[in-house]
Scaffold this active site. Sequence first.
Site, mmCIF file in Angstrom:
data_model
loop_
_atom_site.group_PDB
_atom_site.id
_atom_site.type_symbol
_atom_site.label_atom_id
_atom_site.label_comp_id
_atom_site.label_asym_id
_atom_site.label_seq_id
_atom_site.Cartn_x
_atom_site.Cartn_y
_atom_site.Cartn_z
ATOM 1 N N TYR A 55 8.434 5.626 -1.318
ATOM 2 C CA TYR A 55 8.998 4.404 -0.750
ATOM 3 C C TYR A 55 10.393 4.081 -1.295
ATOM 4 O O TYR A 55 11.101 3.274 -0.709
ATOM 5 C CB TYR A 55 8.049 3.215 -0.940
ATOM 6 N N ASN A 157 -2.492 -0.320 8.091
ATOM 7 C CA ASN A 157 -1.975 0.050 9.416
ATOM 8 C C ASN A 157 -2.100 1.549 9.727
ATOM 9 O O ASN A 157 -1.376 2.081 10.562
ATOM 10 C CB ASN A 157 -0.540 -0.462 9.589
ATOM 11 N N HIS A 160 1.719 6.166 8.067
ATOM 12 C CA HIS A 160 3.157 6.046 7.786
ATOM 13 C C HIS A 160 3.883 7.046 8.682
ATOM 14 O O HIS A 160 3.424 8.182 8.832
ATOM 15 C CB HIS A 160 3.484 6.379 6.326
ATOM 16 N N GLU A 171 11.823 12.585 3.259
ATOM 17 C CA GLU A 171 10.372 12.453 3.061
ATOM 18 C C GLU A 171 9.655 13.802 3.176
ATOM 19 O O GLU A 171 8.721 14.075 2.429
ATOM 20 C CB GLU A 171 9.807 11.462 4.081
HETATM 21 P P1 TYD Z 1 8.109 -1.177 6.133
HETATM 22 O O1 TYD Z 1 9.055 -0.221 5.478
HETATM 23 O O2 TYD Z 1 8.588 -2.551 6.500
HETATM 24 O O3 TYD Z 1 7.411 -0.555 7.435
HETATM 25 P P2 TYD Z 1 7.548 0.854 8.146
HETATM 26 O O4 TYD Z 1 6.976 1.861 7.176
HETATM 27 O O5 TYD Z 1 6.718 0.707 9.393
HETATM 28 O O6 TYD Z 1 9.001 1.073 8.426
HETATM 29 O O7 TYD Z 1 6.874 -1.401 5.172
HETATM 30 C C1 TYD Z 1 6.282 -0.338 4.508
HETATM 31 C C2 TYD Z 1 4.800 -0.591 4.422
HETATM 32 O O8 TYD Z 1 4.544 -1.747 3.667
HETATM 33 C C3 TYD Z 1 4.158 -0.806 5.783
HETATM 34 O O9 TYD Z 1 3.025 0.034 5.900
HETATM 35 C C4 TYD Z 1 3.704 -2.227 5.770
HETATM 36 C C5 TYD Z 1 3.614 -2.580 4.300
HETATM 37 N N1 TYD Z 1 3.974 -3.989 4.052
HETATM 38 C C6 TYD Z 1 2.998 -4.877 3.650
HETATM 39 O O10 TYD Z 1 1.834 -4.509 3.514
HETATM 40 N N2 TYD Z 1 3.337 -6.172 3.436
HETATM 41 C C7 TYD Z 1 4.593 -6.618 3.608
HETATM 42 O O11 TYD Z 1 4.859 -7.825 3.405
HETATM 43 C C8 TYD Z 1 5.605 -5.676 4.057
HETATM 44 C C9 TYD Z 1 7.005 -6.095 4.306
HETATM 45 C C10 TYD Z 1 5.240 -4.371 4.239
#
Ligand code: TYD
Length: 202
Positions: A55, A157, A160, A171
Amino acid sequence: MEKHFKEERTLVVIKPDGVQRSLVGEIIKRFEQVGLKLSAVKMMVPEPSFIEKHYTLDPNWMRLTGEKTIKGYLDKGLEPPSNDPIAISQKILDNLKKYVTSGPVIAMVWEGAHSVKIVRKLVGGTEPLTSDVGTIRGDYVLDSYQMGDVDGRSVRNLIHASGTIEEAEMEIKHWFLENELVDYRLIQEQILYDVNLDGILE
Ligand code: TYD
């Protein structure tokens, strides 16, 4: 030589909840059906430090995620838990480390034209509450940021998926060794990408 569109690669990780929900086959099916090619796949239980690195491959992730989250609260007329983006992101990261290391995950590389955007489209928006019907998150899971916040955990969710081509390149290097990626041709690529379609008729 410039890479052809069809050589674009993206990283997909089926998170522990996706494996536990027995959705591995369904998720893989959706990427196969659209015409993407599986270039690499493995199951592993990641270490917390490995997820932290994942991340934070983008050095701006902490700041941007914090700012985005604060804005999200304000847009909903809610008070953010802190006004410091880094403090907010640290909590999000700690929760993500717990979530993504809680069991086996499936890491995959999918290759094909516009694979980064195509995969994000099929996966759907980050928060299952608002991801579109027809997307993987919209169809198979029902979590929300609100529920995650109340319980002090990440939003579940399922998946990733890399957000940009640059992110995907970083990545993929993080999750796979060069020799774990397989270069091969799928017969269907001729129909997807061949300019003249002149190999069909006898
Ligand atoms: P993000 O980088 O915003 O999403 P994406 O991977 O879809 O671009 O967030 C990374 C992960 O963190 C995503 O799976 C959702 C989680 N997350 C939370 O659980 N709580 C939060 O408040 C945020 C912003 C993200």
